[in-house]
Design an enzyme around this catalytic site. Structure first.
Site, PDB file in Angstrom:
ATOM      1  N   LYS A 106       0.833  -1.096   0.015  1.00 52.94           N
ATOM      2  CA  LYS A 106      -0.019  -0.090   0.115  1.00 52.94           C
ATOM      3  C   LYS A 106       0.836   1.318   0.046  1.00 52.94           C
ATOM      4  O   LYS A 106       0.383   2.455  -0.598  1.00 52.94           O
ATOM      5  CB  LYS A 106      -0.825  -0.047   1.087  1.00 52.94           C
ATOM      6  CG  LYS A 106      -2.131  -1.034   1.109  1.00 52.94           C
ATOM      7  CD  LYS A 106      -3.197  -0.663   2.037  1.00 52.94           C
ATOM      8  CE  LYS A 106      -4.357  -1.640   1.954  1.00 52.94           C
ATOM      9  NZ  LYS A 106      -5.187  -1.565   3.218  1.00 52.94           N
ATOM     10  N   LYS A 112      -8.864 -11.828  -5.502  1.00 54.71           N
ATOM     11  CA  LYS A 112     -10.266 -11.878  -4.525  1.00 54.71           C
ATOM     12  C   LYS A 112     -11.027 -10.875  -4.640  1.00 54.71           C
ATOM     13  O   LYS A 112     -10.716  -9.819  -5.250  1.00 54.71           O
ATOM     14  CB  LYS A 112      -9.549 -11.842  -3.037  1.00 54.71           C
ATOM     15  CG  LYS A 112      -9.585 -13.203  -2.330  1.00 54.71           C
ATOM     16  CD  LYS A 112      -9.025 -12.756  -0.817  1.00 54.71           C
ATOM     17  CE  LYS A 112      -9.614 -11.814  -0.165  1.00 54.71           C
ATOM     18  NZ  LYS A 112      -9.309 -11.899   1.343  1.00 54.71           N
ATOM     19  N   LYS A 144     -13.824  -5.187  -1.420  1.00 55.75           N
ATOM     20  CA  LYS A 144     -14.278  -4.000  -1.399  1.00 55.75           C
ATOM     21  C   LYS A 144     -13.950  -2.861  -2.055  1.00 55.75           C
ATOM     22  O   LYS A 144     -14.563  -2.029  -2.559  1.00 55.75           O
ATOM     23  CB  LYS A 144     -14.286  -3.554  -0.049  1.00 55.75           C
ATOM     24  CG  LYS A 144     -15.079  -4.468   1.012  1.00 55.75           C
ATOM     25  CD  LYS A 144     -15.491  -3.632   2.406  1.00 55.75           C
ATOM     26  CE  LYS A 144     -15.705  -4.796   3.386  1.00 55.75           C
ATOM     27  NZ  LYS A 144     -14.617  -5.018   4.052  1.00 55.75           N
TER      28      LYS A 144
HETATM   29  P1  AMP Z   1     -12.494  -7.349   4.756  1.00 55.22           P
HETATM   30  O1  AMP Z   1     -13.447  -7.220   3.444  1.00 55.22           O
HETATM   31  O2  AMP Z   1     -11.159  -7.254   4.514  1.00 55.22           O
HETATM   32  O3  AMP Z   1     -12.886  -6.512   5.619  1.00 55.22           O
HETATM   33  O4  AMP Z   1     -12.621  -8.865   5.267  1.00 55.22           O
HETATM   34  C1  AMP Z   1     -13.649  -9.225   6.117  1.00 55.22           C
HETATM   35  C2  AMP Z   1     -13.914 -10.673   6.198  1.00 55.22           C
HETATM   36  O5  AMP Z   1     -14.232 -11.134   4.738  1.00 55.22           O
HETATM   37  C3  AMP Z   1     -12.423 -11.319   6.399  1.00 55.22           C
HETATM   38  O6  AMP Z   1     -12.830 -12.513   7.139  1.00 55.22           O
HETATM   39  C4  AMP Z   1     -12.009 -11.862   5.059  1.00 55.22           C
HETATM   40  O7  AMP Z   1     -11.252 -12.647   5.095  1.00 55.22           O
HETATM   41  C5  AMP Z   1     -13.238 -12.287   4.294  1.00 55.22           C
HETATM   42  N1  AMP Z   1     -13.047 -11.991   2.763  1.00 55.22           N
HETATM   43  C6  AMP Z   1     -12.982 -10.909   2.319  1.00 55.22           C
HETATM   44  N2  AMP Z   1     -12.768 -10.856   0.850  1.00 55.22           N
HETATM   45  C7  AMP Z   1     -13.087 -12.344   0.645  1.00 55.22           C
HETATM   46  C8  AMP Z   1     -13.360 -13.127  -0.723  1.00 55.22           C
HETATM   47  N3  AMP Z   1     -13.155 -12.632  -1.708  1.00 55.22           N
HETATM   48  N4  AMP Z   1     -13.611 -14.513  -0.399  1.00 55.22           N
HETATM   49  C9  AMP Z   1     -13.693 -14.957   0.826  1.00 55.22           C
HETATM   50  N5  AMP Z   1     -13.837 -14.118   2.120  1.00 55.22           N
HETATM   51  C10 AMP Z   1     -13.286 -12.983   1.841  1.00 55.22           C
END
Ligand code: AMP
Length: 327
Positions: free
Chosen positions: A117, A198, A201
């Site tokens: 980042k 992946k 967001k």
């Molecule tokens: P975040 O979106 O980074 O705040 O992640 C929140 C939770 O969602 C964490 O436990 C991540 O590991 C899970 N997560 C985020 N993106 C994915 C994805 N594309 N597939 C599976 N799990 C995800």
């Protein structure tokens, strides 16, 4: 049959940096909901982490409320799983500082996420460097035994383990050393337009992301545009057919179904669209009901904070005493 007397404390964090998407549901929220019976889970909206990069205050507040509402709509039961907004528990920032006095600069600076980042250029907030220490505080504050982690978080979890172990060795046993776990039944969902990455967001275009509140037409279009290949066979082959593999994985994770036609990508996409729609329609409907009463959602968040605050306060008291601070 064995009976488990103490349930494992588990912490799952969600960053309010955007709308929750299908990856968050299938990879984190559903496993969290499935484990409500067997674990002592906390669902945490980590708003302080969302401020480690440039942020818009109004958007941050809106995302926090939206995420809490979606968690409820998806089936998180706040009586069993407190939904907590990190900044509402002051002990996070206090323990963060105390742990900074145990961590060393190099440990934070070598974090891959920080390097990536900060290499992107522009202003780098100091909190982006120190945020893994805050994450360690999030975990250690609640005597967390298990943290569901994706690959991108394993280095951060390792730091939490290192700091806990070091602190315990130097100042006396204070923290539970957490373990990283792969959530049972948790799927890793890839971006529909760019299946090597992946679903996230903050991907710039958002074309390959399915928001949990997206209307059916938007879902249908996103799946219809999903990247596939020219092989023409519906099968799992992540290396050569990442897009098709991702669609099969989504179908399985949404409803446990297999593709209806092994040769047609169009049929696969119809299956996937239907499966996602069946999963999301009830969540959308429940969300609309809950969102009509934001005061109720805030009340649930206040109750979540009240539930976990005594544990957080007790950990900080212990830590202060171990470090020699006056009570
Ligand atoms: P975040 O979106 O980074 O705040 O992640 C929140 C939770 O969602 C964490 O436990 C991540 O590991 C899970 N997560 C985020 N993106 C994915 C994805 N594309 N597939 C599976 N799990 C995800």
């Amino acid at each position: 049959m064995t009976t488990t007397l103490t349930r494992t404390r588990r912490l799952t964090g969600f960053q309010p940096t955007g709308h929750l998407h299908l990856g968050n549901l299938l990879g984190a929220l559903r496993p969290l909901i499935a484990a409500q019976e067997t674990t002592d889970s906390i669902a945490m909206i980590v708003d302080l982490h969302a401020m480690t990069v440039e942020h818009d205050p109004a958007a941050l507040r809106a995302y926090v409320l939206e995420q809490a509402t979606i968690m409820l709509a998806a089936g998180v039961d706040p009586a069993r799983t407190p939904i907590v907004v990190q900044s509402q528990i002051r002990e996070h920032t206090e323990l963060h500082y105390l742990l900074e006095c145990v961590a060393v600069h190099g440990e934070a600076a070598r974090m891959i996420q920080f390097k990536e980042k900060s290499a992107a250029g522009g202003t780098v907030r100091l909190s982006l460097l120190t945020y893994p220490v805050l994450m360690a505080a999030d975990i250690l504050l609640y005597d967390t035994a298990e943290v569901p982690v994706g690959e991108d978080q394993t280095q951060h979890l390792e730091l939490a383990r290192t700091l806990a172990t070091r602190f315990n060795a130097r100042y006396g046993r204070t923290f539970t050393v957490p373990e990283g776990v792969r959530p049972e039944a948790g799927a890793r969902i890839m971006d529909l337009a760019d299946p090597q990455h992946k679903m996230g967001k903050s991907t710039v275009s958002g074309a390959g992301r399915i928001g949990l509140l997206d209307p059916p037409e938007v879902i249908r279009k996103a799946v219809a545009r999903a990247a596939t290949d020219t092989v023409g066979v519906v099968r799992r082959d992540a290396e050569h057919q990442p897009g098709v593999t991702n669609l099969i994985d989504i179908l399985a994770a949404c409803g446990g179904r297999e593709p209806s036609d092994p040769t047609s990508y169009a049929a696969l996409k119809r299956d996937v669209t239907d499966a996602i729609e069946s999963l999301l329609a009830p969540i959308r409907a429940r969300y609309a009901e809950l969102a009509a009463d934001p005061a109720h959602v805030r009340e649930i968040l206040a109750r979540g904070a009240a539930t976990v605050r005594p544990t957080a306060a007790s950990t900080v008291r212990r830590t202060r005493a171990a470090l020699g601070l006056l009570g």
